[in-house]
Write an enzyme that holds these catalytic residues in place. Structure first.
Site, PDB file in Angstrom:
ATOM      1  N   ASP A  47      75.887   8.898  43.702  1.00  0.00           N
ATOM      2  CA  ASP A  47      76.115   8.207  42.437  1.00  0.00           C
ATOM      3  C   ASP A  47      77.553   7.682  42.433  1.00  0.00           C
ATOM      4  OD1 ASP A  47      77.713  10.423  41.956  1.00  0.00           O
ATOM      5  OD2 ASP A  47      76.787  10.937  40.025  1.00  0.00           O
ATOM      6  N   CYS A  55      91.811  20.174  44.804  1.00  0.00           N
ATOM      7  CA  CYS A  55      90.598  19.698  45.476  1.00  0.00           C
ATOM      8  C   CYS A  55      90.328  20.499  46.744  1.00  0.00           C
ATOM      9  CB  CYS A  55      90.736  18.219  45.814  1.00  0.00           C
ATOM     10  SG  CYS A  55      89.305  17.559  46.695  1.00  0.00           S
ATOM     11  N   TYR A  66      68.587   6.641  44.261  1.00  0.00           N
ATOM     12  CA  TYR A  66      69.413   7.738  43.756  1.00  0.00           C
ATOM     13  C   TYR A  66      68.576   8.800  43.044  1.00  0.00           C
ATOM     14  CZ  TYR A  66      72.131  10.564  40.665  1.00  0.00           C
ATOM     15  OH  TYR A  66      72.621  11.655  40.005  1.00  0.00           O
ATOM     16  N   GLU A 120      68.462  13.131  34.894  1.00  0.00           N
ATOM     17  CA  GLU A 120      68.984  12.122  35.819  1.00  0.00           C
ATOM     18  C   GLU A 120      68.740  10.710  35.299  1.00  0.00           C
ATOM     19  OE1 GLU A 120      70.940  12.427  38.237  1.00  0.00           O
ATOM     20  OE2 GLU A 120      70.900  14.600  38.471  1.00  0.00           O
TER      21      GLU A 120
END
Length: 365
Positions: free
Chosen positions: A161, A223, A143, A60
């Protein structure tokens, strides 16, 4: 004998088939993720235990402001060289900074070392398992703390993010432009984040933004959230997220020095704080609005122009000139590095480019 009366209308009502319940957006997204999830080296298998918190944290930190493709080789090298948080905590700062060279945003590497040492010293080598405790570690902002809590520990956390911002801005057609919209986007993400599988949900949102809900030409037909998407309903997918027009970056100018002696080149270690802090680099003059010429040259020498270029940082662009000279001996202070091994010095991208330019031109001096 009394018989209960049942009206024909009530019989008809009980026989009417009820439509199936529509799965929630989170359920549909997780079902999509179970089939289409990206295979990434820092992820655990779809049915396995939670991944190693150290691996999640390392990935990350590396992925901030950087692409997955760029991170993969760095992640593999770091994990091979420093396989545990204790190993990272014991690493030499210069070695970590050199290994990080090319990933950019070098404050992340300094925070990497500081965080590893805090975990080793204050937490017995174990990452805290709550978002709040993770926020107390050096370099872990909202985050990263949320991502590690959700992905590594299965805690419910709201992970946002740039990919998630884009998905949520389109899903709810958020009119406020970035960056002012971030609190609203986080609140809206919270409304669809499930209690169970929060880590998978966070990674599913990231995968959706990276592979389907892309900045340009999103593949809405594929999607799993298209039926819910307000931007798609308005045929305005690419209009979101709204953004404030970017201002032109200021331009600074500076000189980079290539001083060569006995097949070695002079390198300096930059100050710990500031731009490219702690990195090994070629000597350079001040980076200012005007050309500083040979100011702060590492030695008096017959400096010759070798070329130049432009390097874009986050907040400004640098127009740099490279000058070179031969020295009679290695008397200037600094680290003299073999020219034929300059690629092993771990120079930041700016100085690696300047070094390549200098090597190609020094033969004519």
């Amino acid at each position: 004998m009394l018989v209960d009366s049942v009206s024909p209308a009530s019989v008809a009502q009980t026989n009417i088939p009820q439509p199936p319940a529509v799965p929630s957006p989170a359920a549909r997204l997780l079902a999509w993720y179970d089939v289409h999830r990206r295979t990434l080296p820092w992820r655990a298998g779809p049915s396995g235990p939670h991944p190693d918190p150290y691996a999640v944290w390392l990935s990350e930190v590396m992925l901030q402001q950087t692409t997955v493709a760029a991170v993969k080789p760095y992640y593999a090298r770091f994990l091979e060289r420093w396989p545990t948080v204790e190993a990272m905590a014991a690493a030499d700062d210069a070695d970590v900074m050199a290994a990080w060279a090319g990933l950019g945003y070098y404050a992340r590497a300094r925070n990497l070392i500081a965080c590893a040492r805090a975990v080793a010293a204050d937490h017995d080598g174990r990452f805290p398992d709550t978002e709040e405790a993770l926020r107390s570690l050096p370099g872990l902002g909202a985050y990263t703390a949320a991502a590690v809590a959700a992905i590594a520990f299965g805690q419910r956390a709201v992970v946002v993010d740039a990919n998630v911002e884009r998905v949520v801005a389109r899903l709810f057609a958020v009119e406020r432009p970035l960056p002012a919209a971030r609190p609203e986007l986080r609140r809206l993400t919270d409304t669809i984040t499930p209690d169970a599988r929060a880590g998978d949900f966070a990674q599913a949102m990231m995968d959706l933004g990276s592979t389907i809900c892309t900045p340009r030409a999103p593949a809405c037909a594929l999607c799993p959230l298209s039926a819910d998407c307000a931007a798609r309903a308005a045929c305005a997918q690419e209009d979101y997220p709204r953004k404030v027009a970017k201002r032109d970056k200021p331009v600074r100018r500076g000189t980079i020095f290539w001083l060569e002696a006995d097949d070695h080149v002079l390198l300096h270690r930059r100050a710990p704080k500031g731009m490219l802090g702690g990195m090994r680099a070629l000597p350079s003059g001040p980076w200012a609005g005007d050309d500083s010429g040979l100011a702060e040259a590492p030695a008096a020498a017959d400096w010759r122009p070798l070329g130049g270029g432009r390097h874009v940082f986050t907040h400004f662009a640098l127009d740099y000139s490279v000058v070179g000279a031969h020295a009679p001996g290695r008397s200037a202070e600094g680290e003299w590095w073999p020219v034929d091994r300059i690629d092993e010095a771990g120079l930041p991208t700016l100085f690696a480019r300047a070094a390549a330019l200098a090597r190609s031109q020094m033969e004519r001096l």
